[in-house]
Write an enzyme that holds these catalytic residues in place. Sequence first.
Site, PDB file in Angstrom:
ATOM      1  N   ASP A 104       0.839  -1.202   0.000  1.00 36.44           N
ATOM      2  CA  ASP A 104       0.000   0.000   0.000  1.00 36.44           C
ATOM      3  C   ASP A 104       0.867   1.243   0.000  1.00 36.44           C
ATOM      4  O   ASP A 104       1.874   1.313   0.727  1.00 36.44           O
ATOM      5  CB  ASP A 104      -0.901  -0.009   1.241  1.00 36.44           C
ATOM      6  CG  ASP A 104      -2.078   0.925   1.080  1.00 36.44           C
ATOM      7  OD1 ASP A 104      -2.138   1.632   0.061  1.00 36.44           O
ATOM      8  OD2 ASP A 104      -2.942   0.938   1.970  1.00 36.44           O
ATOM      9  N   LYS A 117      -7.080  11.062  10.250  1.00 36.51           N
ATOM     10  CA  LYS A 117      -6.473  10.370   9.106  1.00 36.51           C
ATOM     11  C   LYS A 117      -7.218  10.658   7.804  1.00 36.51           C
ATOM     12  O   LYS A 117      -6.604  11.014   6.781  1.00 36.51           O
ATOM     13  CB  LYS A 117      -6.433   8.864   9.357  1.00 36.51           C
ATOM     14  CG  LYS A 117      -5.888   8.078   8.165  1.00 36.51           C
ATOM     15  CD  LYS A 117      -5.906   6.570   8.398  1.00 36.51           C
ATOM     16  CE  LYS A 117      -5.420   5.837   7.156  1.00 36.51           C
ATOM     17  NZ  LYS A 117      -5.439   4.362   7.329  1.00 36.51           N
ATOM     18  N   ASP A 172      -4.266   2.733  -5.175  1.00 32.79           N
ATOM     19  CA  ASP A 172      -2.856   2.844  -4.790  1.00 32.79           C
ATOM     20  C   ASP A 172      -2.425   1.682  -3.889  1.00 32.79           C
ATOM     21  O   ASP A 172      -1.426   1.790  -3.177  1.00 32.79           O
ATOM     22  CB  ASP A 172      -2.598   4.175  -4.092  1.00 32.79           C
ATOM     23  CG  ASP A 172      -3.446   4.342  -2.836  1.00 32.79           C
ATOM     24  OD1 ASP A 172      -4.373   3.551  -2.640  1.00 32.79           O
ATOM     25  OD2 ASP A 172      -3.179   5.279  -2.064  1.00 32.79           O
TER      26      ASP A 172
END
Length: 1353
Positions: free
Chosen positions: A1037, A1106, A1266
């Site tokens: 990741d 986050k 991603d």
Amino acid sequence: MYRLLAINRITAQNVKLLRLGVHRSSTNSVYSVPVNWQTVGSTNSINNQLLQVSVLHNANVIPATSTELTSCCCNVTRTHSTMSTKPEAVPKKRKPRRPRYAHYVELLEVTNLSASERRNKVKRLRAKKLQDFIAHQHMVKSGLVKKQELKAKINTIPATLAQQPCDYSKINLEALDSSILQAGTYDDKPLIFFGKDKHTERILNNPKEIQNILKSFNNFRDIIETMEYENRELDAAMDSYTNPAEAKLEESEFADRIETLEPYVAPDGVKKKRKTKPKETTATAKARMRYKSKVQSNQEQERLAKEYAIRFNITAYLHVCVSSGMLNAALSTIVLYRQRAKRTNPNSTLITIDMYNTLLHGYAEKGAFDSFQQIFNLLKEDNLSFNEQTFAAIFECLGRLEPTEDNVNKINHYINKASDMNFTLDQIMNQSKFIADQRDMVLDALRQVKPDFEPKYVTPEYRYDNSLLNTLNEYVNSNNEQGYEIMKSKSGYTKEQLEQMARSQLKIELDGKITITSIEKSKQYANAEFCREKLKELEKSWRTQIAAAIVRDLNTLRAQIRFKSNGYMNFYTYLRALDPAHYVDILLDEIYKLAEGSETYSPTVGQLYKELGQKVQQRYQIEQKKKNGILEKVGDLYGAYCDIWESGETNENTRQIWQRLVHEHRSSGPSMDVKEMQWSINVLTGVGRFLYNILMRDLKIDSQIMRQQSRTKHNNYLPAFYTLFRNQGRLVKEEVKPHPVLAKLLRTSRQQTLTFDSNIVPMLCPPQPWSTPYNGGYLLNKSDLIRLPSQAVQQWERIDNLNPQHMYPSLDSLNQLASIPWRVNTDILDVIIKVFQDGGDDKLNVPRPSSALQPPLMPQKEIDMSIADRAKLFKEKLMYRRKQAEMFSLWCDTLYRLSLANHYRNKVFWLPHNMDFRGRVYPIPPHLNHLGSDLARSMLVFDQPKPLGTDGFVWLKLHCINLTGLKKRDSVHSRLLYAEKIMDQILDSADNPLTGEMWWANSDEPWQTLACCMEIAKVYRSPNPEEYISRFPIHQDGSCNGLQHYAALGRDKAGAFSVNLAPSSIPQDVYSTVATLVEKARRNDANNGLQVAQALDGYVRRKVIKQTVMTTVYGVTRYGARLQIARQLKDIDDFPKDWVWPASTYLTTKTFESLREMFTSTREIQDWFTECARLISGVCGKNVEWTTPLGLPVVQPYSRQEIKQNIRQNYRVSEKMLMDMYERPNVMKQKNAFPPNFIHSLDSSHMMLTSLHCERKGLTFVSVHDCFWTHACTVPDLNKICRQQFVALHSEPVLEDLSKFLVKKFSFNEKQIADNGNTDDFSRRHLNRLLHHLPQKGDFDLNNVLDSVYFFS
């Protein structure tokens, strides 16, 4: 529908109308003769659709008067009246305002001669009602003589007879032949009704008199039809054009009643009076110049938008007309819009050569070459030149005719003409698109002149034209076995297996749906079997009702078109494209879908229109592929494709293999690159509305159907569906819901099954590779390459005008991802199903059913409540309904996902892919894929296993710790030590997932962690871990990938280090770093006495901020960030709920300040993107667009679409269409979306580069944006390729190339700047300066990425 004549009007213009002799009987009876009836009126009563013709039988030839004929519906039975017949005794009736009854007409005997005279003499008749036509006093000389004779006879009618009333009774329509009703042909079968006397018997026993009546009816109807047809108001005539092929088309078995009508021909010498325009004054001229519109910028843009919409609709309409054999309708449509466009603009280019070519191929299919000259004349007037497709149509038509000397001369003539226009025969065969046997017919024609002719087809270009991928071209056309890695890595299936898989997949796509067993644990009812039988009976009756209703409503549309304006696009043509049986299946599928809906959600009427229309279009496309031979050719090509999959002995990728196979099979059969014409949203809505009306009006259900012992014998039939209005935000929308009895019947008799459309489920065989932007994905179902709304047409225009090679990187990446075979992880699936069936678990992210939600407490005495308490109770009820709807939605999503996974548990399947407008890729099946939640990702593994190898077990353990999120700031070595330390807990989780310690349940990704624990346990207990065959995917990741791209663009050294672009001994967690800065600021504010800062003590956590940090680079607003943080604070059980909103506002501000402090270069680039987009959309008035480093054109589809789609209720297709090409851009959306969209296009380019290079190396590669997946043994190779391609991508002058593109596309030259000091000039100069002025870059060395362990980890 026929116009009815008033009986007291007896004259007609230029037409000889003779009355039928009628005999008066001794009883002076009056009889009514209905001669024709249709199902083209009310849907509830056939009686109102009968054409009545009354005949007064008398010994002398006399007409009936108006008082003798009373309005009635059907059969006439005379009864003697006791009322007085004196005129003064009859009370005067008040004339109604709008009489709804029909006027009835006496039967007139009309000879064929009179009908012929009428056609020749009456050229242009403008009459809205047939009464006016009869009342016209200009008759021919012979007609005047007859009129005088008739007047004399009218005077002989006794007064008593003139005043005698009659009573009538309705006909028993149930006695009619039901086959006539179901066949839909009863409108051409006249019914004649008589009274009950001896005169009737005499007529019935004399066939000659009945034949005279029928003959009169047919001739009379012919006059009506011809008059009504000439009365159609066309905007312009076809001048002198006629259709020479009419006779052939009328004899054709494919010709419809509408099709047999000639195209409208304007009579000579008849000129339409035009209203003179008033003289324009200065004031009106200025008012006309002031153009005000919120959608288009000026009148020219509005004109272009209308022209584009009409052209789009006409093109699709012509294809449907030709495929249905309605060539005259197609020709009339072309002529109508052509003349209308030329009236306003003589140089109009509305009608294109491609439209004429479509029509030419239609005539060619019937061998009607005489009609070609008519089209050629139109082409000449429009200054349109022949192209390759035109000559292909000509040769196809001549190839279908007998090879006479005249035809051979014509073939020679057009070969020479093509040569004169610099078209070679090879060029014609290469550039033309063929369907069915068109190619073979063209070759037959050419070989009549050149027997040895063999077309030389041009080999397509297989190579890339991109600096980032040109190194892969060395493997094309190479025999080096080292290039076999691509297909060798995909092998493992025999040809027989692949062909069997393909047959199963084709069957599903031809059926259009798949029915699977549901995993829902539902209640069993005692009367379930009884309800199932009732449901079967109901479905059987509904099938009959729907079929009859479709025939009825199609006849209604046909009648409307027959007697109204011809040439305009209509829905009947689209609806006629399919057999009615398909509509029955579509409606029944939709019935079950609607009946199984929830109480909190139902589709709106508009959504239902569109869904039904889309299903009709999908079925039409499938049927066309079957008809055009594409289905058969796909089977042949796929068989050859399976040979290569089995052997793997090629160095080409799947797109190149498919292109080569298509090229090798071009010698015969249809073309594989034919573009399917999409129907506009207006057409989909109109077609869907047609079916919706049947659904709502014709389907009934007995309210007592579930009663096994009903006291009453009578059925109480009620509509099966109804509508209600529900608030959706600020709007109130109409929704469709099933009757409660129907919903209960289905719920009680449910068979525990779920039905899905075939284009939203995984494939059972490898998908068809994307070889063009319009061909790929499913074998037959239409797959969209790019996910765009229907109004977004600019990007498709860019792709159509693009060099095909520039699309190869994107297409190949989609093909690589789609070529990975999958299977279900049954171990984890069984655990999830158990938790789901036991009621779900919020902590494990398994949704609970909405019934588990506790309703709000209701007070005992609501009357005594205060206003504040009432408001609070209302809010609680509202929140309860919202939560209930949300829970039901999540529960259904999980039910579909688990049921599909259970269905595919022992099967291998593939996931076809497409992309959004930015280039981000997605699996097409929405329910079962790897691009979802933690639960969805945990259920899938690779089908092809590989041994773990030396480091595979290490990567497996490291992956397990990464999923927990417990060691994000620790090094790789520390994580591995932690894995060894907790190995007992890992094994316990695998052995006792629901009854053990459940260590896995505390993970950030619990279900993926549990699946990894199970795999580790198998490897741990295997005799040789290195030889263990594993299917489990390992993830790598990116570390806040959006910020990584920003840091690389700006060469920001500090930013690059914080997102792990630079090497580091431990991973840099940008989220934790930002949380630390925010906590530091909070502590200072708390010390200064700020209460909100004090309330947040101990709650500024990584997880709270986050999502905001991650989405900041993607353009999240402060309002959106506040919602994100508030959601996280609500999930903390001990956080005071009264402080959620103040605390979220505070944290949003501090988070944005910390990010601006950390990423200075990133903020500058983001600001440059935003300002460029604002000026481009505001000053230029255009949508922002760019080209990705891999060559994909991107256009942001955000426009000010404030046109309301007015749903037309008539038979015509609306010519308006929403689109982003000629509309003003939405400046706010354009500027806010450009920064994140450009970064998304960069991360998709990086993923595609990694994908293609991994495929060349033989690696299994899958991406979730991603996050990259591969086998454990190939993780090191993936990491190396990933870093190399990131460096290669950002080594390109990305910002510089973007600046050059924007300058070329949007900058103003000096001639466009007036230098008069106004704001427009200032804005244009500011835009020119801004596009050239790039943000400053730092000095970060991109090669550091190659050595960064935690760049992707």
